[in-house]
Design a protein around this motif. Sequence first.
Motif, PDB file in Angstrom:
ATOM      1  N   HIS A  47       0.836  -1.211   0.000  1.00  0.00           N
ATOM      2  CA  HIS A  47       0.000   0.000   0.000  1.00  0.00           C
ATOM      3  C   HIS A  47       0.866   1.255   0.000  1.00  0.00           C
ATOM      4  O   HIS A  47       0.664   2.164  -0.811  1.00  0.00           O
ATOM      5  CB  HIS A  47      -0.925  -0.013   1.218  1.00  0.00           C
ATOM      6  N   GLU A  48       1.856   1.278   0.914  1.00  0.00           N
ATOM      7  CA  GLU A  48       2.644   2.504   1.082  1.00  0.00           C
ATOM      8  C   GLU A  48       3.581   2.755  -0.097  1.00  0.00           C
ATOM      9  O   GLU A  48       3.806   3.893  -0.487  1.00  0.00           O
ATOM     10  CB  GLU A  48       3.444   2.428   2.394  1.00  0.00           C
ATOM     11  N   ARG A  49       4.119   1.693  -0.693  1.00  0.00           N
ATOM     12  CA  ARG A  49       5.115   1.887  -1.755  1.00  0.00           C
ATOM     13  C   ARG A  49       4.529   1.811  -3.151  1.00  0.00           C
ATOM     14  O   ARG A  49       5.012   2.471  -4.067  1.00  0.00           O
ATOM     15  CB  ARG A  49       6.220   0.835  -1.631  1.00  0.00           C
ATOM     16  N   PHE A  50       3.502   0.988  -3.307  1.00  0.00           N
ATOM     17  CA  PHE A  50       3.017   0.753  -4.681  1.00  0.00           C
ATOM     18  C   PHE A  50       1.551   1.117  -4.871  1.00  0.00           C
ATOM     19  O   PHE A  50       0.964   0.808  -5.900  1.00  0.00           O
ATOM     20  CB  PHE A  50       3.255  -0.714  -5.059  1.00  0.00           C
ATOM     21  N   GLY A  51       0.967   1.756  -3.873  1.00  0.00           N
ATOM     22  CA  GLY A  51      -0.402   2.258  -4.033  1.00  0.00           C
ATOM     23  C   GLY A  51      -1.480   1.192  -4.050  1.00  0.00           C
ATOM     24  O   GLY A  51      -2.603   1.460  -4.504  1.00  0.00           O
ATOM     25  N   ALA A  52      -1.165  -0.010  -3.558  1.00  0.00           N
ATOM     26  CA  ALA A  52      -2.207  -1.051  -3.446  1.00  0.00           C
ATOM     27  C   ALA A  52      -3.245  -0.591  -2.414  1.00  0.00           C
ATOM     28  O   ALA A  52      -2.950   0.274  -1.580  1.00  0.00           O
ATOM     29  CB  ALA A  52      -1.577  -2.372  -3.013  1.00  0.00           C
ATOM     30  N   PRO A  53      -4.472  -1.134  -2.463  1.00  0.00           N
ATOM     31  CA  PRO A  53      -5.475  -0.730  -1.474  1.00  0.00           C
ATOM     32  C   PRO A  53      -4.960  -1.000  -0.053  1.00  0.00           C
ATOM     33  O   PRO A  53      -4.281  -2.006   0.166  1.00  0.00           O
ATOM     34  CB  PRO A  53      -6.680  -1.632  -1.784  1.00  0.00           C
ATOM     35  N   PRO A  54      -5.250  -0.115   0.908  1.00  0.00           N
ATOM     36  CA  PRO A  54      -4.744  -0.325   2.276  1.00  0.00           C
ATOM     37  C   PRO A  54      -5.433  -1.523   2.929  1.00  0.00           C
ATOM     38  O   PRO A  54      -6.609  -1.766   2.669  1.00  0.00           O
ATOM     39  CB  PRO A  54      -5.144   0.975   3.001  1.00  0.00           C
TER      40      PRO A  54
END
Length: 290
Positions: free
Chosen positions: A229-236
């Motif tokens: 999530h934090e590095r690649f923008g995946a859903p949290p």
Amino acid sequence: MGGPRWLRKVTHWLKHWHRRWRARRGDGRAIPDRLWARVVADLPCLHALDTGELTRLRDLCAAFLARKVFSGAHGLVVDDRMALLVAAQACLPLRHRGLTALAWYDDFVGIVLHPDEMIAPRRTHDAAGVVHEYDETLAGEAMQGGPIVLAWPRVLGAAPGAAGIGHNLVIHEFAHAIDLHGKPLGQPADGCPLLPAGFLGLSAAAARQRWHTVLSEAHATHRQRVALHERFGAPPPWLDAYGAESPAEFFAVTCEAYCVDRERLAEAHAEWVALLDAFFARPTASGNTP
Ligand SMILES: [Zn+2]
């Protein structure tokens, strides 16, 4: 009220004494009906409990309140409702295990409520030996031997209007206390609490090993999801990212989520939730405790 003044005084004293006697025995009737109803209404995490669970929780709260000493910092006055709001959330994870599980909280007596979040000066050494000094904002803290410290507005934060779903500050800090229970002085929380005898029908060593393995795997999975999530923008992930910090924080964060929304947590960490079910003695579908 009729009767002479001395009689009213004696009646009042007897009622007070009787209430204390009931509380020490873990009898929920020590808690006045109206106060209990108000606190239950104020805590959404209690709304799904059935009548039996609520009765057991009330008994636990009575015994908990008889054993603990509350105080307010910076002039905060702690009344019965405030103490019961803390007690009900602290005892929620123990409701299936019953009064004997209160021993998990026997390592401390004091609970301190602060009028707001606290600023704690911190001092750390990095790998190069450089000292870093900074202030940390804390909503709560659990330490070996106590007290448990809680920011009162965040205790209320679990009441209607709470921002975070799956969060509960009181359960978080008391989960750290469960983790610390029975550990040698100076040993930090590590997400591996003292396990009940005969846990999962295993020997003590095998049970510890199983706990450690499942915890490590679930924690690693959560860390990976948080990193994606934090590095690649995946859903949290639904679970609080703070749980990625360490196995101790993962245990505390998942205890919160377990008590607030077990089904949702099980979707993300089924094997870990099965272990928490056993730890907190959640009855199985057949009505037996695992
Ligand atoms: Zn924590």
